[in-house]
Design an enzyme around this catalytic site. Structure first.
Site, short mmCIF file in Angstrom:
data_model
loop_
_atom_site.label_atom_id
_atom_site.label_comp_id
_atom_site.label_asym_id
_atom_site.label_seq_id
_atom_site.Cartn_x
_atom_site.Cartn_y
_atom_site.Cartn_z
CB VAL A 49 -1.00 0.30 1.16
CG1 VAL A 49 -2.04 -0.96 1.17
CG2 VAL A 49 -0.42 0.07 2.47
CE LYS A 50 2.70 1.82 4.83
NZ LYS A 50 3.72 1.35 5.76
#
Ligand code: PLP
Length: 398
Positions: free
Chosen positions: A196-197
């Protein structure tokens, strides 16, 4: 606003296909880079690690980069490199992912929870100043949502004391303040490469620092505390190594590093896209009576890992739980970042933390939702989020 019936009450959802709050982008170049490693003979502790580390130093401006198996391992490396331990206090913000505070606990130190600034939800330097004791050894600031913490004010708060300023920048690769990247503002900085980064290695993390001695210690720490990497032993035709300090196996594999290296090529474009999506959300919600975006401090370039919206609950008939559920029913999979860490059971049980300790964080926690933001979102996706949020909030207008 012609909102129609809410999907949660049986109406038609804004989207048939749900939109997650975050999602990685993996292209053909990424896949080719991974395949090349798989065919190369070096699956771990090979050349791809150094190549990835070098690319990250070039992107961020850090003097040294040490790749590890996760952002959490990178946080653990920071507290270990500083030789923190029992009796030492580490100040962390209450609004962060638990790993920030856990990094103090891993080494036997005590996490101390600072409140946050209500406009930004960044660690509040005044709260930090009030929590400093003779046992305070470090502060781990968090560049929450992608905005750099107020490093100037934090430096002032610790001026003249033996306290290290560290940064959990897992949300904020590519962010800067007054033109200087965050990794130049703290003694050590961590990144995460969770999917998700901003860029991903599947699982992975990095410690950034300008200090060669700390980088060397972090390197030893990721591989059992051994003082001679296998390459050096092979080159010197020797099996001898020494272990001076305790380490772990927190190594990143070459497969992961090759993926990360390939992803960096897209990073500037991805950050621009995140910033553009945030700009559209700001335009849609800044004037709303029912919600408000977080504010950006002057001079910051926010790289927007998250886009956090605060609900004006006094003007709404529903609480955040109900609004969260209503948005999910509309196909907008908002999330919440984060439950204040001092309210989590482990911390209440082990460290005696309790409700009332960080009032700004606790109030904000009732009001925040994270809207979908990731580079592959189309303008249509962004418009669906705006439509969905407006539909639900208008429906709940008091
Ligand atoms: C993601 C994240 C971490 C942990 O990173 P992992 O790579 O998942 O271990 C730590 N701190 C913050 C603020 C994060 O968002």
């Amino acid at each position: 606003m012609g909102a129609g019936q809410l999907a949660i009450d049986g109406g038609t959802p804004v989207r048939e296909e749900p939109l997650p709050y975050g999602r990685q982008t993996v292209g053909d170049g990424d896949i080719a880079a991974v395949e090349q490693v798989l065919r190369s003979g070096w699956l771990t502790t090979g050349p791809a690690i150094e190549t990835f580390e070098k690319a990250i130093t070039e992107f961020t401006g850090a003097g040294h980069a040490v790749a590890l198996s996760s952002g959490t391992a990178a946080l653990h490396a920071m507290t270990s490199v500083l030789e923190l331990g029992p009796g030492d206090e580490v100040i962390v913000p209450s609004i962060t992912f638990a790993a920030t505070a856990n990094a103090a606990v891993f080494v036997g130190a005590t996490p101390v929870f600072a409140d946050v600034d209500s406009r930004t939800l960044l660690i509040d330097p005044e709260s930090v100043a009030a929590l400093i004791t003779p046992s305070t050894r470090a502060i781990i600031a968090v560049d929450y949502a992608g905005q750099p913490a107020d490093y100037d004010a934090l430096e002032s708060a610790i001026a003249g004391r033996q306290i290290e300023l560290l940064s959990d920048s897992c949300h904020a690769v590519g962010s800067s303040v007054d033109g200087s990247p965050v990794c130049k503002r703290a003694g050590m900085t961590t990144l995460s490469f969770h999917p998700v980064k901003h860029l991903t290695t599947a699982e992975g993390g990095m410690v950034l620092t300008d200090r060669a001695d700390w980088a060397a210690r972090a390197r030893a720490f990721r591989s059992h505390g051994m003082n001679a990497p296998h390459q050096d032993r092979t080159a010197g035709a020797t099996w001898i190594y020494e272990i001076d300090t305790l380490g772990y196996n927190y190594r990143m594999s070459d497969i992961h590093a090759a993926l990360g290296r390939a992803q960096i090529d897209m990073l500037p474009e991805w950050i621009s896209r995140r910033r553009r999506i945030a700009e559209i959300y700001d335009g849609a919600f800044a004037a709303s009576e029912l919600c408000a975006p977080l504010q950006n401090r002057p001079g910051v370039v926010n790289s927007y890992h998250l886009y956090v919206l605060r609900l004006a609950l006094t003007r709404l008939t529903a609480d955040r739980q109900r609004i969260f559920e209503a948005l999910h029913a509309e196909g907008i999979r908002v999330n919440v970042h984060y439950i204040p860490v001092h309210l989590l059971r482990y911390y209440r049980d082990q460290f005696g933390t309790s409700k009332g300790q960080c009032p700004v964080a606790e109030k904000a926690y009732q009001e925040i939702i994270s809207l979908p933001i990731f580079p592959a979102m189309s303008d249509g996706d962004v418009a669906d989020v705006v439509t969905g949020v407006n539909k639900v909030l208008e429906h709940c207008r008091r």
